[in-house]
Design an enzyme around this catalytic site. Structure first.
Site, PDB file in Angstrom:
ATOM      1  CG  ASN A  34      -2.768   0.835   0.799  1.00  0.00           C
ATOM      2  OD1 ASN A  34      -2.257   1.777   0.170  1.00  0.00           O
ATOM      3  ND2 ASN A  34      -3.370  -0.212   0.806  1.00  0.00           N
ATOM      4  NE  ARG A  35      -1.939   4.194  -3.156  1.00  0.00           N
ATOM      5  CZ  ARG A  35      -2.868   3.408  -3.708  1.00  0.00           C
ATOM      6  NH1 ARG A  35      -3.141   2.664  -3.226  1.00  0.00           N
ATOM      7  NH2 ARG A  35      -3.592   3.647  -5.245  1.00  0.00           N
ATOM      8  CG  HIS A  51       1.705  -3.106  -3.639  1.00  0.00           C
ATOM      9  ND1 HIS A  51       1.131  -2.403  -2.706  1.00  0.00           N
ATOM     10  CD2 HIS A  51       0.999  -1.972  -4.766  1.00  0.00           C
ATOM     11  CE1 HIS A  51       0.085  -2.621  -3.443  1.00  0.00           C
ATOM     12  NE2 HIS A  51      -0.482  -2.538  -3.986  1.00  0.00           N
ATOM     13  CG  HIS A  76      -1.697  -7.088  -5.006  1.00  0.00           C
ATOM     14  ND1 HIS A  76      -2.658  -6.595  -5.450  1.00  0.00           N
ATOM     15  CD2 HIS A  76      -1.504  -5.858  -4.479  1.00  0.00           C
ATOM     16  CE1 HIS A  76      -2.978  -6.065  -6.519  1.00  0.00           C
ATOM     17  NE2 HIS A  76      -2.223  -4.930  -5.092  1.00  0.00           N
ATOM     18  CB  SER A  77      -3.835 -13.192  -5.537  1.00  0.00           C
ATOM     19  OG  SER A  77      -2.373 -14.240  -5.231  1.00  0.00           O
ATOM     20  CE1 TYR A  78      -4.126  -8.489  -9.236  1.00  0.00           C
ATOM     21  CE2 TYR A  78      -6.195  -6.674  -9.528  1.00  0.00           C
ATOM     22  CZ  TYR A  78      -5.195  -6.624  -9.065  1.00  0.00           C
ATOM     23  OH  TYR A  78      -4.199  -5.756 -10.163  1.00  0.00           O
ATOM     24  CD  GLN A  91      -6.292  -1.455   0.128  1.00  0.00           C
ATOM     25  OE1 GLN A  91      -6.260  -0.840   0.484  1.00  0.00           O
ATOM     26  NE2 GLN A  91      -6.658  -0.205  -1.214  1.00  0.00           N
ATOM     27  CD  GLU A 123      -4.542  -5.369  -1.847  1.00  0.00           C
ATOM     28  OE1 GLU A 123      -3.271  -4.546  -1.768  1.00  0.00           O
ATOM     29  OE2 GLU A 123      -5.196  -4.618  -3.470  1.00  0.00           O
TER      30      GLU A 123
HETATM   31  C1  BGC Z   1      -3.863  -1.202  -4.702  1.00  0.00           C
HETATM   32  C2  BGC Z   1      -3.975  -0.111  -6.058  1.00  0.00           C
HETATM   33  C3  BGC Z   1      -3.548  -0.269  -7.460  1.00  0.00           C
HETATM   34  C4  BGC Z   1      -3.642  -1.770  -7.288  1.00  0.00           C
HETATM   35  C5  BGC Z   1      -1.920  -2.448  -7.844  1.00  0.00           C
HETATM   36  C6  BGC Z   1      -3.943  -1.856  -4.791  1.00  0.00           C
HETATM   37  O1  BGC Z   1      -3.194  -2.596  -3.382  1.00  0.00           O
HETATM   38  O2  BGC Z   1      -5.151  -0.025  -3.891  1.00  0.00           O
HETATM   39  O3  BGC Z   1      -5.036   1.580  -5.852  1.00  0.00           O
HETATM   40  O4  BGC Z   1      -3.838  -0.082  -8.226  1.00  0.00           O
HETATM   41  O5  BGC Z   1      -3.504  -2.078  -5.635  1.00  0.00           O
HETATM   42  O6  BGC Z   1      -1.176  -1.241  -7.737  1.00  0.00           O
END
Ligand code: BGC
Length: 329
Positions: free
Chosen positions: A78-79, A104, A177-179, A267, A294
């Site tokens: 994250n940020r 990230h 970060h799996s979708y 997240q 996440e």
């Molecule tokens: C963030 C998104 C970002 C994505 C891929 C996520 O964890 O919240 O803003 O686009 O990751 O980088």
């Protein structure tokens, strides 16, 4: 059952490992980025579905800096505001890869590294990857050793473990970060999935840069209240400032995904920025074709003293675990 495969790419030799259990559930993971490449499980008609989206070739994972498909993200998910933070009176500048902020952990994320295979335990269907991240790596303090393990149990749990040790205090907030698309990775929008998220609070953001204000707000009366099951799409377009970032779960296949963690936050990202990304088997993934749960410390925790601390204390072995359990509803 365990199977390993060596793949020669133009950059290196990558090892992919498949672990399968007796219920025909399997995962394939790679030492490139300690990444989850596939997660297959039978749907309600006993047809196998791969429920995570991913790239079409292992080569593509060497450029996984945008979507983070399946990635082990580190040191910090994250940020981080202004890509800067202080620990013990010293200020550290890390890479700015999203405006002034760090997302990230910047351009040289752990998902791009070849991890060592630390252990392979066939009897427990478990593999552990290890990364030595030296002092100054990505701009962070301390020599950090991080191990990420994947275990597939006979109860259909995918257990992801993080074991970390550093010689100096350093921020650490690893995530996977799996979708997921529980109808199968090629099934299009996840908006008709059902989601129940046991989160009674959320962290509102201050601006389009997605940095939390610091407030820990009640989800009651907001579209983020998913404590009772609802479809992901149900409130997602509601005119509510925070919605551009979040909401998520599953319908046609009957595949159920339960998530457990000892990390303080999650997240919930609904793939809003997926934009016809080329993926597995020539599938192209569009907006909201997958959702991420996440698990992590809250965004920008390192600069927000009242958020649960993401600092890994020096010489203190620390473990985190997230479990993704699949079945049919
Ligand atoms: C963030 C998104 C970002 C994505 C891929 C996520 O964890 O919240 O803003 O686009 O990751 O980088």
């Amino acid at each position: 059952m365990l199977e390993t495969q060596q793949i020669d790419t133009s950059k290196d030799t990558v090892t992919n490992i498949t672990l399968s259990n007796k219920s025909h559930t399997s995962i394939t993971v790679s030492n490139l980025g300690a990444t989850l490449l596939s997660f297959k499980t039978p749907d309600k008609k006993s047809k196998l579905q791969d429920i995570v989206i991913g790239f079409g070739s292992i080569e593509d994972y060497f450029n996984n800096t945008d979507t983070y498909f399946g990635a082990s993200v580190g040191r910090v998910a994250n940020r981080t505001e202004n890509a800067r933070f202080s620990i013990n009176g010293e200020t550290f500048q890390i890479g700015q890869n999203e405006g002034n902020n760090n997302l990230h952990s910047g351009p040289d994320g752990y998902q791009l590294h070849l991890w060592k295979i630390n252990s392979l335990d066939e009897s427990n269907n478990q593999i552990s990857f290890k990364l030595d991240s030296p002092e100054g790596d990505q701009g962070y303090p301390g020599n950090l050793t991080l191990k990420v393990s994947y275990q597939l149990t006979e109860k259909n749990e995918l257990k992801i473990g993080y074991k970390a040790i550093s010689d100096k205090d350093t921020p650490l907030s690893p995530t996977n970060h799996s979708y997921s698309n529980l109808n199968g990775h090629a099934s299009g929008s996840i908006e008709n999935h059902q989601l129940q998220l046991q989160a009674s609070t959320y962290t509102p953001i201050k601006d389009s840069e997605s940095i939390p204000t610091g407030e820990i707000a009640d989800v009651g009366g907001t579209p983020f209240d998913s404590r009772t099951s609802k479809t992901i799409g149900c409130d997602i377009e509601q005119d509510f400032e925070q919605l551009q970032l979040a909401t998520a779960i599953g319908d046609k296949s009957g595949i159920k995904l339960e998530t457990f963690t000892n990390l303080p936050g999650v997240q919930f990202y609904t793939g809003n920025f997926l934009n016809n990304h080329p993926g597995k088997f020539q599938v192209s993934y569009g907006k909201r074709h997958g959702f991420c749960l996440e698990t992590q410390f809250f965004p920008n925790a390192i600069n927000t003293p009242h958020f649960s601390s993401s600092i890994l204390k020096a010489s203190t072995p620390t473990t985190y675990q997230t479990i993704y359990k699949v079945g049919t509803a």
